[in-house]
Design a protein around this motif. Structure first.
Motif, PDB file in Angstrom:
ATOM      1  N   GLY A   1      66.494 -39.983  68.723  1.00 24.20           N
ATOM      2  CA  GLY A   1      65.693 -40.149  69.930  1.00 24.20           C
ATOM      3  C   GLY A   1      64.676 -39.063  70.185  1.00 24.20           C
ATOM      4  O   GLY A   1      64.176 -38.924  71.302  1.00 24.20           O
ATOM      5  N   ASN A   2      64.345 -38.294  69.122  1.00 27.26           N
ATOM      6  CA  ASN A   2      63.442 -37.164  69.316  1.00 27.26           C
ATOM      7  C   ASN A   2      62.789 -36.824  67.984  1.00 27.26           C
ATOM      8  O   ASN A   2      63.475 -36.699  66.959  1.00 27.26           O
ATOM      9  CB  ASN A   2      64.227 -35.968  69.854  1.00 27.26           C
ATOM     10  N   ILE A   3      61.465 -36.652  68.005  1.00 28.97           N
ATOM     11  CA  ILE A   3      60.742 -36.391  66.761  1.00 28.97           C
ATOM     12  C   ILE A   3      61.077 -35.020  66.180  1.00 28.97           C
ATOM     13  O   ILE A   3      61.250 -34.877  64.970  1.00 28.97           O
ATOM     14  CB  ILE A   3      59.220 -36.534  66.992  1.00 28.97           C
ATOM     15  N   SER A   4      61.196 -34.014  67.038  1.00 24.34           N
ATOM     16  CA  SER A   4      61.494 -32.673  66.532  1.00 24.34           C
ATOM     17  C   SER A   4      62.889 -32.639  65.890  1.00 24.34           C
ATOM     18  O   SER A   4      63.086 -31.993  64.846  1.00 24.34           O
ATOM     19  CB  SER A   4      61.396 -31.641  67.657  1.00 24.34           C
ATOM     20  N   LYS A   5      63.857 -33.302  66.505  1.00 24.56           N
ATOM     21  CA  LYS A   5      65.207 -33.349  65.916  1.00 24.56           C
ATOM     22  C   LYS A   5      65.200 -34.113  64.592  1.00 24.56           C
ATOM     23  O   LYS A   5      65.885 -33.734  63.646  1.00 24.56           O
ATOM     24  CB  LYS A   5      66.179 -34.016  66.885  1.00 24.56           C
ATOM     25  N   ALA A   6      64.424 -35.194  64.547  1.00 26.24           N
ATOM     26  CA  ALA A   6      64.317 -35.967  63.309  1.00 26.24           C
ATOM     27  C   ALA A   6      63.684 -35.127  62.207  1.00 26.24           C
ATOM     28  O   ALA A   6      64.075 -35.217  61.034  1.00 26.24           O
ATOM     29  CB  ALA A   6      63.506 -37.232  63.550  1.00 26.24           C
TER      30      ALA A   6
END
Length: 299
Positions: free
Chosen positions: A18-23
């Motif tokens: 649910g998050n680009i930075s985490k991905a």
């Protein structure tokens, strides 16, 4: 679809976290690269997959549909990878062997018993039919291995001999004595007067014996065709007639004289039996294990 395959993995990971930075951390690639990949996938599919907000991203209705199918697909891939891992760890495999009923009982079973002890996770399928049918199935790549009498031609076939077998004619002592009394037949005339029991014409053994009769001008008057070698032996033991059987398979009957071997003016030539493999197909690891097993078994 091929151009989207790598993008699907990125989309799937972003949807889960649910998050680009985490991905980006999960996939070990930069945030701009993630954003660029999502944008490219949306362009390829001509739809919006994510709604951006301050906390991350949310799937659109179209994105939820894509995620549903990708979740199923990646789950299937994971299952396949796990299955392959188990196959490697447990040495799981599958071998299909074509063999006649006779050779299966008297030749193949001892090999299988020892092989299964060594490789318990390899599944064995037995296709019981005539040698001619076994060779056809091998040519059609429907079986991995055949156990047969040596074919006349070895085109596209590897043949590994297990030794020779000998065909003989047997009957009970009482049947021969009664026949001589009833028909006044001499030993050389027994084939003309006796009830002769042979395997049916689909069997390669029968074809071999028919050639023997033709080459030696032997005349047959009373013939019974039997479907299996076991029945030939059983019918001979109850005094129904003279049976053509394989000598190695009735050693005990010859030893205790429940059956008597009839002497022949022209002996039947011994013939080879062995395993056959198609040259056109590379053997699987399971088949290679079986090949190595029986080679060691015979040494």
């Amino acid at each position: 679809m091929e151009q989207n395959l790598s993008l699907y993995k990125i989309f799937y990971t972003v949807a889960i976290v649910g998050n680009i930075s985490k991905a980006a951390k999960e996939l070990y690639i930069s945030q701009p690269a993630i954003s660029k990949s999502i944008t490219k996938l949306e362009q390829n599919l001509d739809t919006v997959l994510f709604l951006r907000n301050s906390r991350g991203v949310l799937l659109t209705e179209e994105g939820q549909i894509l995620f549903k199918y990708l979740d199923s697909a990646f789950s299937t891939i994971s299952t396949a990878e796990e299955q392959i891992r188990r196959i490697k760890e447990l040495d799981i495999g599958h071998i299909t062997i074509g063999v006649s009923t006779t050779l299966c009982k008297y030749i193949l079973l001892p090999y299988l018993q020892k092989f299964i002890e060594q490789c318990p996770h390899i599944r064995i399928t037995i296709e019981c039919q005539s040698t001619n049918k076994t060779l056809q199935l091998l040519e059609d790549n429907k079986i991995d291995i055949g156990l047969v009498g040596k074919p006349h031609t070895l085109k596209n076939i590897d043949f590994h001999s297990l030794g020779e077998i000998e065909d003989i004619f047997v009957a009970t002592d009482s049947y021969i004595n009664h026949l001589k009394m009833r028909e006044h037949a001499e030993q050389n005339d027994l084939f003309k007067t006796a009830t002769l029991m042979l395997l049916d014409k689909e069997n390669m053994t029968r074809q071999y014996i028919d050639d023997y009769f033709i080459n030696n001008n032997i005349e047959i008057n009373n013939l019974i065709e039997i479907s299996t070698m076991d029945l030939l032996i059983d019918f001979a033991k109850i005094g129904l007639g003279v049976a053509c059987v394989i000598k190695d398979f009735i050693k005990e009957d010859l030893k205790n004289k429940s059956l008597i071997e009839l002497p022949l003016e022209a002996p039947i030539q011994k013939r080879e039996i062995g395993f056959v493999f198609s040259k056109a197909v590379s053997p699987s690891s399971s088949v290679e294990k079986f090949i190595q097993f029986y080679k060691n078994y015979n040494n």
